[in-house]
Design a protein around this motif. Structure first.
Motif, PDB file in Angstrom:
ATOM      1  N   PHE A 103     -28.822   7.506 -25.433  1.00 53.84           N
ATOM      2  CA  PHE A 103     -27.864   8.582 -25.683  1.00 53.84           C
ATOM      3  C   PHE A 103     -26.648   8.454 -24.776  1.00 53.84           C
ATOM      4  N   THR A 104     -25.506   8.891 -25.287  1.00 52.03           N
ATOM      5  CA  THR A 104     -24.302   9.081 -24.482  1.00 52.03           C
ATOM      6  C   THR A 104     -23.937  10.552 -24.580  1.00 52.03           C
ATOM      7  N   PHE A 105     -23.980  11.261 -23.454  1.00 52.08           N
ATOM      8  CA  PHE A 105     -23.620  12.674 -23.427  1.00 52.08           C
ATOM      9  C   PHE A 105     -22.181  12.808 -22.935  1.00 52.08           C
ATOM     10  N   ILE A 106     -21.343  13.464 -23.735  1.00 54.41           N
ATOM     11  CA  ILE A 106     -19.948  13.697 -23.358  1.00 54.41           C
ATOM     12  C   ILE A 106     -19.877  15.019 -22.603  1.00 54.41           C
ATOM     13  N   LEU A 107     -19.422  14.954 -21.350  1.00 59.73           N
ATOM     14  CA  LEU A 107     -19.390  16.115 -20.467  1.00 59.73           C
ATOM     15  C   LEU A 107     -18.022  16.239 -19.803  1.00 59.73           C
ATOM     16  N   PRO A 108     -17.663  17.433 -19.327  1.00 53.98           N
ATOM     17  CA  PRO A 108     -16.423  17.572 -18.561  1.00 53.98           C
ATOM     18  C   PRO A 108     -16.467  16.728 -17.294  1.00 53.98           C
ATOM     19  N   ALA A 109     -15.413  15.969 -17.055  1.00 56.79           N
ATOM     20  CA  ALA A 109     -15.375  15.052 -15.912  1.00 56.79           C
ATOM     21  C   ALA A 109     -14.958  15.769 -14.637  1.00 56.79           C
ATOM     22  N   LEU A 110     -15.519  15.330 -13.524  1.00 52.90           N
ATOM     23  CA  LEU A 110     -15.121  15.820 -12.214  1.00 52.90           C
ATOM     24  C   LEU A 110     -14.125  14.854 -11.578  1.00 52.90           C
ATOM     25  N   SER A 111     -13.447  15.311 -10.552  1.00 58.24           N
ATOM     26  CA  SER A 111     -12.312  14.564  -9.989  1.00 58.24           C
ATOM     27  C   SER A 111     -12.722  13.367  -9.144  1.00 58.24           C
ATOM     28  N   CYS A 122     -21.061  17.654 -25.512  1.00 59.93           N
ATOM     29  CA  CYS A 122     -21.559  18.888 -24.893  1.00 59.93           C
ATOM     30  C   CYS A 122     -20.421  19.762 -24.362  1.00 59.93           C
ATOM     31  N   THR A 123     -19.208  19.524 -24.815  1.00 64.15           N
ATOM     32  CA  THR A 123     -18.052  20.197 -24.200  1.00 64.15           C
ATOM     33  C   THR A 123     -17.638  21.482 -24.905  1.00 64.15           C
ATOM     34  N   ALA A 124     -18.229  21.781 -26.060  1.00 65.87           N
ATOM     35  CA  ALA A 124     -17.794  22.963 -26.833  1.00 65.87           C
ATOM     36  C   ALA A 124     -18.873  24.027 -26.915  1.00 65.87           C
ATOM     37  N   GLY A 125     -19.806  23.979 -25.986  1.00 63.36           N
ATOM     38  CA  GLY A 125     -20.840  25.013 -25.950  1.00 63.36           C
ATOM     39  C   GLY A 125     -22.085  24.681 -26.747  1.00 63.36           C
ATOM     40  N   GLY A 126     -22.073  23.538 -27.432  1.00 65.38           N
ATOM     41  CA  GLY A 126     -23.236  23.130 -28.214  1.00 65.38           C
ATOM     42  C   GLY A 126     -23.581  21.689 -27.948  1.00 65.38           C
ATOM     43  N   PHE A 127     -24.299  21.094 -28.899  1.00 66.07           N
ATOM     44  CA  PHE A 127     -24.688  19.690 -28.792  1.00 66.07           C
ATOM     45  C   PHE A 127     -24.338  19.031 -30.120  1.00 66.07           C
ATOM     46  N   ASP A 128     -23.078  18.634 -30.230  1.00 64.73           N
ATOM     47  CA  ASP A 128     -22.561  18.092 -31.487  1.00 64.73           C
ATOM     48  C   ASP A 128     -22.747  16.581 -31.522  1.00 64.73           C
ATOM     49  N   ILE A 129     -23.395  16.086 -32.564  1.00 61.40           N
ATOM     50  CA  ILE A 129     -23.612  14.649 -32.726  1.00 61.40           C
ATOM     51  C   ILE A 129     -22.330  14.022 -33.267  1.00 61.40           C
ATOM     52  N   LEU A 130     -21.636  13.255 -32.419  1.00 62.81           N
ATOM     53  CA  LEU A 130     -20.426  12.566 -32.852  1.00 62.81           C
ATOM     54  C   LEU A 130     -20.754  11.243 -33.527  1.00 62.81           C
ATOM     55  N   ARG A 131     -21.872  10.645 -33.136  1.00 66.78           N
ATOM     56  CA  ARG A 131     -22.319   9.397 -33.744  1.00 66.78           C
ATOM     57  C   ARG A 131     -23.836   9.349 -33.685  1.00 66.78           C
ATOM     58  N   GLN A 132     -24.448   9.253 -34.834  1.00 68.68           N
ATOM     59  CA  GLN A 132     -25.904   9.100 -34.851  1.00 68.68           C
ATOM     60  C   GLN A 132     -26.244   7.634 -34.659  1.00 68.68           C
ATOM     61  N   GLY A 133     -26.918   7.350 -33.569  1.00 67.40           N
ATOM     62  CA  GLY A 133     -27.308   5.983 -33.282  1.00 67.40           C
ATOM     63  C   GLY A 133     -28.813   5.868 -33.164  1.00 67.40           C
ATOM     64  N   LYS A 134     -29.255   5.125 -32.187  1.00 73.14           N
ATOM     65  CA  LYS A 134     -30.671   4.832 -32.030  1.00 73.14           C
ATOM     66  C   LYS A 134     -31.487   6.059 -31.648  1.00 73.14           C
ATOM     67  N   GLY A 135     -30.896   6.974 -30.869  1.00 75.88           N
ATOM     68  CA  GLY A 135     -31.650   8.105 -30.351  1.00 75.88           C
ATOM     69  C   GLY A 135     -31.687   9.304 -31.284  1.00 75.88           C
ATOM     70  N   GLU A 136     -32.868   9.921 -31.390  1.00 77.14           N
ATOM     71  CA  GLU A 136     -33.025  11.179 -32.136  1.00 77.14           C
ATOM     72  C   GLU A 136     -33.083  12.303 -31.110  1.00 77.14           C
ATOM     73  N   LEU A 137     -32.053  13.147 -31.086  1.00 75.08           N
ATOM     74  CA  LEU A 137     -31.913  14.160 -30.039  1.00 75.08           C
ATOM     75  C   LEU A 137     -33.014  15.217 -30.116  1.00 75.08           C
TER      76      LEU A 137
END
Length: 202
Positions: free
Chosen positions: A97-105, A185-200
């Motif tokens: 999985f690749t989780f997209i999260l808000p980045a820190l500085s 994960c940046t909009a309050g949910g868990f939106d699948i942008l690309r379905q790949g090998k992992g089943e969330l």
């Protein structure tokens, strides 16, 4: 270019030391993950990141960048997330999985202007050992395949990148062809942008 043959159940510490030393010197490697082989570098070395972007012909300022962390505790140093995100990551990582999260500085200049960062903790002992010994994350971007055989074969990758800035190919047998599942994960949910090998698993 050097080619090191490593298997997950037989990781040569001498090779591992040389890989990490090259990364600390700004080197570029091709290495296995639990999905597709990846091109990577020290994720805190700005010049090395720019080199990877050049190799992939990516415009670094406009490209989403992903880092591989050793564990979720390390993720807290580079990305912001709450209890819900923590539980979902704990349910699915290590994994494809690749989780997209808000980045820190704390991330380097190449990440400036980006509000997000991709986070991976692959279920691959070689990638995780490299990150652990390096002491901070690896940048990760998939090796793009001309065809299925190329994407699976590190020897063919070594031939292709022989005259590039890649310093080391970590060969660990045939790789996969299916990418990670990308979860925003940046909009309050868990939106699948690309379905790949992992089943969330929520």
């Amino acid at each position: 270019m050097k080619i090191f043959n490593l298997l997950e159940d037989n990781i040569n510490d001498r090779y591992l030391d040389q890989i990490v030393e090259a990364l600390r010197d700004g080197g570029i490697i091709i290495y296995p993950t639990d999905t597709i082989y990846a091109i990577g570098c020290d994720a805190l070395n700005n010049q090395a990141i720019e080199t990877v972007c050049s190799i992939k012909a990516m415009k670094s300022a406009k490209t989403n960048l992903t880092i591989i962390c050793h564990d979720i505790s390390e993720v807290t140093e580079y990305a912001r997330f709450g209890n819900r995100e923590f539980r979902v990551m704990k349910n699915n990582l290590p994994g494809p999985f690749t989780f997209i999260l808000p980045a820190l500085s704390r991330l380097p200049k190449a990440f400036k202007g980006r509000r997000t960062v991709g986070i991976r903790i692959p279920e691959n002992k070689i990638a995780c050992r490299i990150v652990e010994q390096l002491g901070h994350p690896l940048l990760s971007t998939s090796v793009e395949g001309k065809d299925e055989d190329y994407m699976c074969n590190p020897e063919l990758m070594a031939e292709t990148y022989a005259n590039s800035d890649v310093d080391i190919v970590v060969a660990s047998g045939r790789g996969g062809i299916e990418p990670s599942t990308v979860v925003d994960c940046t909009a309050g949910g868990f939106d699948i942008l690309r379905q790949g090998k992992g089943e969330l698993v929520l």
